[in-house]
Design a protein around this motif. Structure first.
Motif, PDB file in Angstrom:
ATOM      1  N   ASP A   1       1.279  -5.421  -9.493  1.00  0.00           N
ATOM      2  CA  ASP A   1       0.446  -4.215  -9.564  1.00  0.00           C
ATOM      3  C   ASP A   1      -0.780  -4.422 -10.442  1.00  0.00           C
ATOM      4  OD1 ASP A   1       1.819  -2.681  -7.783  1.00  0.00           O
ATOM      5  OD2 ASP A   1       2.998  -1.589  -9.266  1.00  0.00           O
TER       6      ASP A   1
ATOM      7  N   ARG B   1      -1.729  -2.597   2.476  1.00  0.00           N
ATOM      8  CA  ARG B   1      -1.397  -1.381   1.719  1.00  0.00           C
ATOM      9  C   ARG B   1      -0.687  -0.324   2.562  1.00  0.00           C
ATOM     10  NH1 ARG B   1      -3.864  -2.071  -3.156  1.00  0.00           N
ATOM     11  NH2 ARG B   1      -5.786  -3.292  -3.184  1.00  0.00           N
TER      12      ARG B   1
ATOM     13  N   SER C   1       3.413   0.855  -3.120  1.00  0.00           N
ATOM     14  CA  SER C   1       2.439  -0.040  -3.755  1.00  0.00           C
ATOM     15  C   SER C   1       2.661  -1.462  -3.275  1.00  0.00           C
ATOM     16  CB  SER C   1       2.574   0.011  -5.278  1.00  0.00           C
ATOM     17  OG  SER C   1       3.788  -0.604  -5.687  1.00  0.00           O
TER      18      SER C   1
ATOM     19  N   GLN D   1       5.804  -2.808  -4.830  1.00  0.00           N
ATOM     20  CA  GLN D   1       7.006  -2.271  -4.204  1.00  0.00           C
ATOM     21  C   GLN D   1       7.248  -2.910  -2.850  1.00  0.00           C
ATOM     22  OE1 GLN D   1       5.805   1.876  -4.316  1.00  0.00           O
ATOM     23  NE2 GLN D   1       7.374   2.357  -5.825  1.00  0.00           N
TER      24      GLN D   1
END
Length: 302
Positions: free
Chosen positions: A191, A218, A277, A280
């Protein structure tokens, strides 16, 4: 765009361990790549082979169209910075930067001096006596100030605290904007680097499982939250990456972009959609792949 690295069928075996398994990808010039994956996934092995610090068991690697092994003109156009970087026994930070200045033809001393000040690096102190964060700063400064045509950062910044890592990200993006080059960032802090990288390469257990532009990645997955029965009905027939249940409420992450009709149906059913994200998504994908591999192994043993 011009391809600067081409990898075809790259495999690296250490006795019974396969560190890189038939890896194929290409790297374009003037792009920031994220080479992402779990510990032991094969990131360092691939980078080491690309920079001729390791040997492939099979497959081919071409950097600027040539084999990099024992190829000084090619190696002089690359900079490889890793967390476990070795320096001479009595070297100071000043020595390390002075040696780098001699080796890299595009070295920028003004940038190096600015970074030394940013990281408050003690230049006359022996590298072995520096803190882990200070040793990381030495590598980061060399990697940025080298302005090499291809720069590999193999997690050298993990020793930096959060403030120092942000300085690194800011300076990297700032200097890359003014002096574009090819950069490969290997990182667990997905991230944190997500807004830097333009293309994602994910390696898991030695295999490339994702190679795509960051913007395209994304929207590749979504998490559906709500009544468990309604969630299960919606995700039926979709590839499920992760599932959590608490009482009658379920949270399920599915692979695949949601259409306008999907979102209308979710709203009608009273279900919520949460974005996934980059971190994730990669965590879920690698977990999913590991679970599939475990199931295959279990089935083979029956």
């Amino acid at each position: 765009m011009t391809t600067v690295i081409e990898v075809e069928g790259l495999t690296k075996r250490y006795r019974d361990t396969v560190a890189a398994d038939d890896v194929t990808f290409s790297i374009e010039e003037n792009t920031i790549y994220g080479l992402l994956g779990r510990n032991g996934a094969g990131k360092t092995t691939v980078m080491s082979i690309l920079t001729a610090q390791n040997f492939a068991t099979s497959g081919t690697v071409r950097v600027f169209g040539e084999d990099p092994y024992e190829n000084a003109p090619v190696l002089g156009r690359m900079c490889f910075v890793r967390e476990s970087q070795k320096y001479p026994e009595d070297a100071t930070a000043r020595h390390a930067l002075a040696m780098a200045r001699l080796f890299f033809p595009h070295w920028n001393q003004e940038l190096a001096d600015r970074l030394v000040a940013d990281f408050q690096l003690p230049m006359r102190k022996g590298i072995k006596k520096l803190s882990r964060g200070q040793r990381s700063a030495v590598g980061v400064i060399i990697g940025l100030a080298s302005r090499a045509e291809i720069t590999f950062f193999d997690e050298p910044y993990l020793g930096l605290d959060a403030v120092a890592r942000q300085i690194f990200y800011d300076r990297l993006l700032e200097d890359y904007t003014e002096h574009p080059r090819t950069i490969l960032l290997s990182s667990h802090l997905i991230d944190e680097v997500a807004n830097l990288i333009e293309r994602v390469l994910v390696i898991d257990r030695g295999r490339i499982i994702m190679d795509d532009e960051t913007d395209a990645v994304r929207g590749r997955a979504a998490t559906i939250i709500g009544d468990a029965a309604a969630v299960d009905a919606f995700v039926a027939g979709r590839e499920v990456l992760h599932r959590e249940t608490l009482g009658r409420v379920a949270s399920v992450t599915v692979l695949g972009a949601l259409t306008t009709d999907d979102r209308r149906r979710l709203a009608d059913d009273g279900l919520e959609v949460a974005p996934v994200s980059l971190q994730q998504l990669i965590v879920r994908l690698t977990q999913h792949a590991a679970e599939d591999a475990a199931s295959d192994t279990e089935g083979a043993l029956r």
